[in-house]
Scaffold this motif. Structure first.
Motif, PDB file in Angstrom:
ATOM      1  N   LYS A   1     -83.574  -5.995 -28.311  1.00  0.00           N
ATOM      2  CA  LYS A   1     -84.365  -7.126 -28.797  1.00  0.00           C
ATOM      3  C   LYS A   1     -85.730  -7.113 -28.118  1.00  0.00           C
ATOM      4  CE  LYS A   1     -80.779  -8.436 -32.704  1.00  0.00           C
ATOM      5  NZ  LYS A   1     -80.728  -8.965 -33.196  1.00  0.00           N
ATOM      6  N   LEU A   2     -85.669  -6.756 -27.450  1.00  0.00           N
ATOM      7  CA  LEU A   2     -86.681  -7.613 -25.913  1.00  0.00           C
ATOM      8  C   LEU A   2     -87.770  -6.545 -26.019  1.00  0.00           C
ATOM      9  CD1 LEU A   2     -84.738  -8.510 -22.639  1.00  0.00           C
ATOM     10  CD2 LEU A   2     -85.371  -9.705 -24.672  1.00  0.00           C
TER      11      LEU A   2
ATOM     12  N   ARG B   1     -87.404  -0.270 -32.445  1.00  0.00           N
ATOM     13  CA  ARG B   1     -86.405  -0.467 -31.094  1.00  0.00           C
ATOM     14  C   ARG B   1     -85.566   0.648 -31.650  1.00  0.00           C
ATOM     15  NH1 ARG B   1     -87.095  -5.472 -33.387  1.00  0.00           N
ATOM     16  NH2 ARG B   1     -88.016  -7.096 -32.068  1.00  0.00           N
TER      17      ARG B   1
ATOM     18  N   PHE C   1     -86.293  -5.638 -17.427  1.00  0.00           N
ATOM     19  CA  PHE C   1     -85.298  -4.857 -18.643  1.00  0.00           C
ATOM     20  C   PHE C   1     -84.819  -3.766 -18.032  1.00  0.00           C
ATOM     21  CE2 PHE C   1     -86.731  -2.160 -21.762  1.00  0.00           C
ATOM     22  CZ  PHE C   1     -85.566  -3.126 -23.052  1.00  0.00           C
TER      23      PHE C   1
ATOM     24  N   ASN D   1     -85.173 -16.576 -17.843  1.00  0.00           N
ATOM     25  CA  ASN D   1     -85.003 -15.432 -18.894  1.00  0.00           C
ATOM     26  C   ASN D   1     -86.118 -14.723 -18.657  1.00  0.00           C
ATOM     27  OD1 ASN D   1     -83.246 -13.592 -21.174  1.00  0.00           O
ATOM     28  ND2 ASN D   1     -85.183 -14.209 -22.101  1.00  0.00           N
ATOM     29  N   GLN D   2     -87.515 -14.947 -18.562  1.00  0.00           N
ATOM     30  CA  GLN D   2     -88.487 -14.475 -18.494  1.00  0.00           C
ATOM     31  C   GLN D   2     -88.356 -13.508 -16.907  1.00  0.00           C
ATOM     32  OE1 GLN D   2     -88.333 -17.273 -19.068  1.00  0.00           O
ATOM     33  NE2 GLN D   2     -89.775 -19.243 -17.516  1.00  0.00           N
TER      34      GLN D   2
END
Length: 474
Positions: A184-185, A190, A148, A143-144
């Motif tokens: 939400k990242l 947000r 994004f 996931n990292q």
């Protein structure tokens, strides 16, 4: 003094001519590399493709060729990540201004928000964003590792677009339902409630495939109008041969020898009377020698026509192929699809390990050669972890291949349940039996429909989509 003035006047005229010539040459060069110029009076739809390859190229070429008034501006299909980051700046300079544009149609690789900020004149057009895939659910090993920016770009593009089109319902719902979780990242502050803003703009329009006439490539057994279905009637199993000119007839061509369970073999039109108990599974025997077509003597021909990238899960596919080879089962393999800069190591390893089982290896740029191989194949396989439509699978089915797809992603939306598998072990068992009975696979006819995904069926929707009245503020 007069002579000096005349010399200066002549020099100025030469300078003006040189500058005009330089400008014309630059514009002409730019149009040849990125924009296909047309007379201004005919241009009404501006097609922009930041990644002009694969299905992205296929769609743009189709729209440009079939819908009058389209002009295309594109970048080559290289360095996808850089295209997503920087294409807007390129198109800001490459697209010449025109009062004739009415509609802007682009794929979601482009950051549309950046482009309309850089080119306010393009922001006034009816802006249509087409999603071949979405980055909110793109599979990453960790996931990292997820960048994004790519998903964020697509959300911004949706917010400035007038219409957002997805190639499947799965693509649309997976994107819209993931917006809140994705944002939400962001560490703090947000944005909220973006999904209700974007959803009203969204619609599904399947990718339009221009299915070619492949009759000249089809082997004789694929031209036959018959189809094979397997039915379980009580304690008896029979093979039905349905022909175009005859009503269904039963071929009592089963020997008394019991073979592998049918449920682990070909899942074709199973009767609801079949018991689900492992011990009650009915068995199928080989047809009598008189009903075996000469094509049954050839090894099963498997084709894998996907991009050579990790999201198509080539590791699982080749692992299964190597198991078939280790078990001594007869098959031949064609591995097609486009290759890009970074090719997973498994491809070179598999090429060496599979050896003589390989029939074709590598991308076939010619469409005729590509469809010729698909017509020669028996089974087309997807092991994808990332698929929102699957043009290659439907093209192979059009060429008479039996599809095997994961029971996930977009596939249940397009393919009947009998063509779906849940685990790699299920896929392996199916292929084991297919290798032993290639004749039954070759006589099968696809039990779904490809027509709804054809350009003939979808052209009206796309023509309406790309039709727009001039806006008053243009």
């Amino acid at each position: 003094m007069l002579r000096i003035a005349l010399q200066r006047f002549a020099s100025d005229r030469v300078g003006i001519r040189l500058r005009r010539l330089h400008t014309a040459m630059c514009t002409n060069c730019r149009s040849q590399t990125t924009t296909e110029a047309r007379p201004a009076a005919t241009m009404s739809v501006l097609l922009i493709e930041a990644f002009y390859g694969g299905s992205h190229k296929q769609l743009m070429d189709l729209l440009k060729g079939e819908i009058e008034g389209c002009v295309l501006s594109s970048l080559p299909a290289k360095k996808w990540h850089w295209r997503a980051r920087t294409a807007a700046l390129h198109f800001m300079q490459a697209i010449p201004p025109s009062d004739s544009y009415r509609v802007l149609f682009t794929s979601s690789v482009l950051n549309l928000a950046e482009l309309v900020a850089l080119r306010p004149d393009l922001g006034k057009l009816r802006k249509i964003l087409y999603f071949h895939e979405n980055q909110l659910v793109y599979p990453v090993r960790k996931n990292q590792d997820r960048d994004f920016q790519y998903g964020y770009n697509q959300i911004l593009s949706c917010l400035v677009a007038d219409v957002v089109v997805f190639n499947s319902a799965f693509n649309m719902e997976s994107f819209l339902s993931s917006i809140s979780k994705f944002l939400k990242l962001i560490p703090d502050h947000r944005p909220k409630n973006l999904e209700p803003v974007i959803r009203p703009k969204c619609q599904v329009m399947h990718f339009p495939i221009l299915f070619p006439d492949i009759s000249r490539f089809l082997p004789e057994h694929k031209k036959a109008p018959q189809k094979i279905s397997i039915e379980c009637l009580g304690h008896h199993t029979r093979i039905n041969d349905h022909s175009q000119n005859e009503s269904a007839k039963v071929e009592p061509a089963l020997s008394s020898q019991v073979k592998e369970p049918l449920e682990e073999s070909i899942d074709i039109v199973m009767s609801s009377t079949k018991s689900s108990s492992e011990d009650d599974r009915q068995a199928i025997s080989e047809p009598s020698p008189s009903s075996i077509h000469t094509e049954s003597q050839r090894p099963l021909h498997i084709v894998w026509p996907h991009r050579w990238e990790h999201d198509k899960d080539p590791e699982t596919f080749f692992k299964i192929m190597m198991k078939l080879k280790d078990q001594g089962l007869p098959f031949c393999l064609s591995v097609l699809g486009e290759m890009f800069t970074d090719v997973p190591d498994i491809f070179s390893e598999a090429r060496t390990s599979l050896g003589s089982a390989v029939s074709h290896w590598g991308f076939l740029p010619g469409r005729e050669e590509y469809f010729r191989v698909l017509c020669a194949a028996d089974v087309v396989i997807s092991t994808a972890k990332h698929e929102f439509f699957g043009v290659a699978m439907l093209e192979a089915v059009h060429c008479g291949c039996y599809p095997l797809c994961p029971k996930a992603l977009v596939y249940p939306e397009i393919f009947p349940a009998e063509y779906l598998y849940s685990t790699p072990e299920q896929l392996l068992k199916k292929l084991q039996n297919f290798c032993k009975r290639p004749g039954i696979v070759r006589r099968h006819r696809f039990q779904g429909a490809t027509a709804p995904y054809s350009w003939a069926s979808l052209s009206g929707e796309f023509r309406s989509l790309l039709t727009a009245e001039p806006r008053k503020d243009l």
